[in-house]
Write a protein that holds these residues in place. Structure first.
Motif, short mmCIF file in Angstrom:
data_model
loop_
_atom_site.label_atom_id
_atom_site.label_comp_id
_atom_site.label_asym_id
_atom_site.label_seq_id
_atom_site.Cartn_x
_atom_site.Cartn_y
_atom_site.Cartn_z
N GLU B 116 0.83 -1.21 0.00
CA GLU B 116 0.00 0.00 0.00
C GLU B 116 0.86 1.26 0.00
O GLU B 116 0.60 2.20 -0.74
CB GLU B 116 -0.90 0.01 1.24
CG GLU B 116 -2.20 -0.75 1.03
CD GLU B 116 -2.99 -0.83 2.32
OE1 GLU B 116 -2.75 -0.01 3.23
OE2 GLU B 116 -3.84 -1.74 2.42
N GLN B 117 1.91 1.23 0.84
CA GLN B 117 2.81 2.39 0.90
C GLN B 117 3.46 2.64 -0.45
O GLN B 117 3.54 3.78 -0.91
CB GLN B 117 3.91 2.15 1.96
CG GLN B 117 3.42 2.03 3.38
CD GLN B 117 2.62 3.24 3.84
OE1 GLN B 117 3.07 4.36 3.66
NE2 GLN B 117 1.45 3.01 4.38
N ALA B 118 3.91 1.54 -1.08
CA ALA B 118 4.58 1.66 -2.38
C ALA B 118 3.62 2.25 -3.42
O ALA B 118 3.99 3.11 -4.21
CB ALA B 118 5.08 0.29 -2.83
N LYS B 123 1.55 6.83 -6.72
CA LYS B 123 0.45 7.72 -7.09
C LYS B 123 0.84 9.20 -6.90
O LYS B 123 0.46 10.06 -7.67
CB LYS B 123 -0.79 7.41 -6.24
CG LYS B 123 -1.65 6.32 -6.88
CD LYS B 123 -2.88 6.07 -6.02
CE LYS B 123 -3.61 4.84 -6.51
NZ LYS B 123 -4.70 4.48 -5.60
N GLU B 124 1.60 9.44 -5.84
CA GLU B 124 2.00 10.82 -5.57
C GLU B 124 3.09 11.29 -6.52
O GLU B 124 3.54 12.43 -6.46
CB GLU B 124 2.51 10.92 -4.12
CG GLU B 124 1.38 10.92 -3.11
CD GLU B 124 1.87 10.68 -1.69
OE1 GLU B 124 3.09 10.71 -1.49
OE2 GLU B 124 1.03 10.44 -0.81
N GLY B 126 6.19 9.82 -6.97
CA GLY B 126 7.53 9.72 -6.40
C GLY B 126 8.46 9.01 -7.37
O GLY B 126 8.43 9.25 -8.57
N LEU B 127 9.23 8.11 -6.83
CA LEU B 127 10.21 7.40 -7.65
C LEU B 127 9.58 6.29 -8.47
O LEU B 127 10.26 5.61 -9.22
CB LEU B 127 11.32 6.84 -6.76
CG LEU B 127 12.18 7.90 -6.08
CD1 LEU B 127 13.06 7.27 -5.04
CD2 LEU B 127 13.02 8.65 -7.09
N GLY B 128 8.30 6.07 -8.31
CA GLY B 128 7.64 5.02 -9.07
C GLY B 128 7.99 3.66 -8.52
O GLY B 128 8.47 2.80 -9.24
N ALA B 129 7.78 3.53 -7.23
CA ALA B 129 8.19 2.28 -6.58
C ALA B 129 7.29 1.12 -6.95
O ALA B 129 7.74 0.00 -7.08
CB ALA B 129 8.21 2.46 -5.08
N ALA B 130 5.99 1.36 -7.13
CA ALA B 130 5.08 0.25 -7.38
C ALA B 130 4.94 -0.05 -8.86
O ALA B 130 5.10 0.80 -9.67
CB ALA B 130 3.71 0.57 -6.82
#
Lengths: 141, 130
Positions: B116-118, B123-124, B126-130
């Protein structure tokens, strides 16, 4: 479609030896590719940024190490000494890798300890459940 | 008499000064001149060895031409096979766990929370973790 389990193993690691049949049995049952990666000098394990961080001791690096080992020795010498003093191991690492249609994802689990049987059983059950769920996700079955 | 002595002495000194000045200028000009370098003799084109060639099908090859024998061997160039599964465009998202975490009963809750955090970070923007 990608789902695989990689065990990062070392020849001199008794825990790896005990974990290997457990993982192999789970993967055989679920029909998931299982790879054992015996890491040599140059290989970099999932937890390491550099192959030199696993190479035993500063003295070993000074005598036998590769150029890249010697280059990064200055930075990591105290860490190596500490690891050596506490007898810490970086093995086994279990890497569960899958592709969910967008990108590759990995779960890395470090260490294995079968001294407590209940814990080891719970661990195996967790891995089995996770892999079964991932198989359903990856193969849409 | 006195006049001529002074005259010749002054003239000699002036000549010496002018001569020296001209010599200095000449020396500086000479220093600026660039000496022409010797040209290296070109090596003769090799008649034997490996040559990069393109075969009639348009594929790059390496041909070995023998030195004393009339041997001619063509070797195909190495081709990098594009295997989609092995070439990762972005580094994979990694979640790290220790054995103690993986052996606990609440492990799946932890995985869900991390996922969920990823997703939130992705979505925000960021670095595109998910």
């Amino acid at each position: 479609m990608l789902l695989e389990v990689i065990l990062e193993d070392d020849v001199n690691c008794p825990r790896c030896e005990r974990l290997l049949p457990v993982l192999r049995r789970i993967c055989d049952e679920l029909n998931i590719p299982f790879i054992v990666k015996l890491l040599g000098n140059r290989a970099v394990a999932a937890y390491e940024g550099d192959s030199a961080s696993r190479t035993f001791s500063p003295e070993w690096i000074e005598k036998w190490g590769l150029k890249e080992h010697k280059r990064s020795l200055k930075k990591i010498a105290p860490m190596l000494t500490y690891i050596k003093s506490i007898g810490a191991q970086t093995f086994p690492n279990i890497v569960i890798r899958w592709h969910d249609g967008i990108r590759t994802k990995e779960i890395v689990i470090r260490g294995y300890d079968d001294s407590d049987e209940g814990r080891a059983r719970q661990f195996a059950a967790n891995i089995y459940t996770l892999l079964k769920t991932l198989k359903q996700v990856v193969y849409r079955r | 008499m006195v006049y001529s002595v002074f005259y010749y002495a002054t003239e000699a000194i002036t000549r010496a000064f002018v001569g020296l000045f001209l010599k200095i200028i000449e020396h500086m000009k000479h220093r600026r001149m660039v000496e022409e370098k010797r040209r290296e003799e070109k090596r003769p084109a090799p008649s034997w060895g490996f040559f990069g060639t393109v075969n009639p099908y348009g594929v790059k090859e390496y041909t070995w031409i023998g030195r004393t024998t009339s041997l001619k061997v063509s070797l195909p160039g190495l081709i990098k096979l594009p295997i989609a599964a092995h070439e990762l465009e972005k580094p994979p998202t990694r979640l790290y766990f220790t054995f103690a975490e993986a052996a606990s009963k609440d492990w799946f809750k932890e995985i869900e929370w991390l996922a969920e955090q990823a997703e939130k970070v992705a979505k925000e923007g960021g670095l595109g973790a998910a």
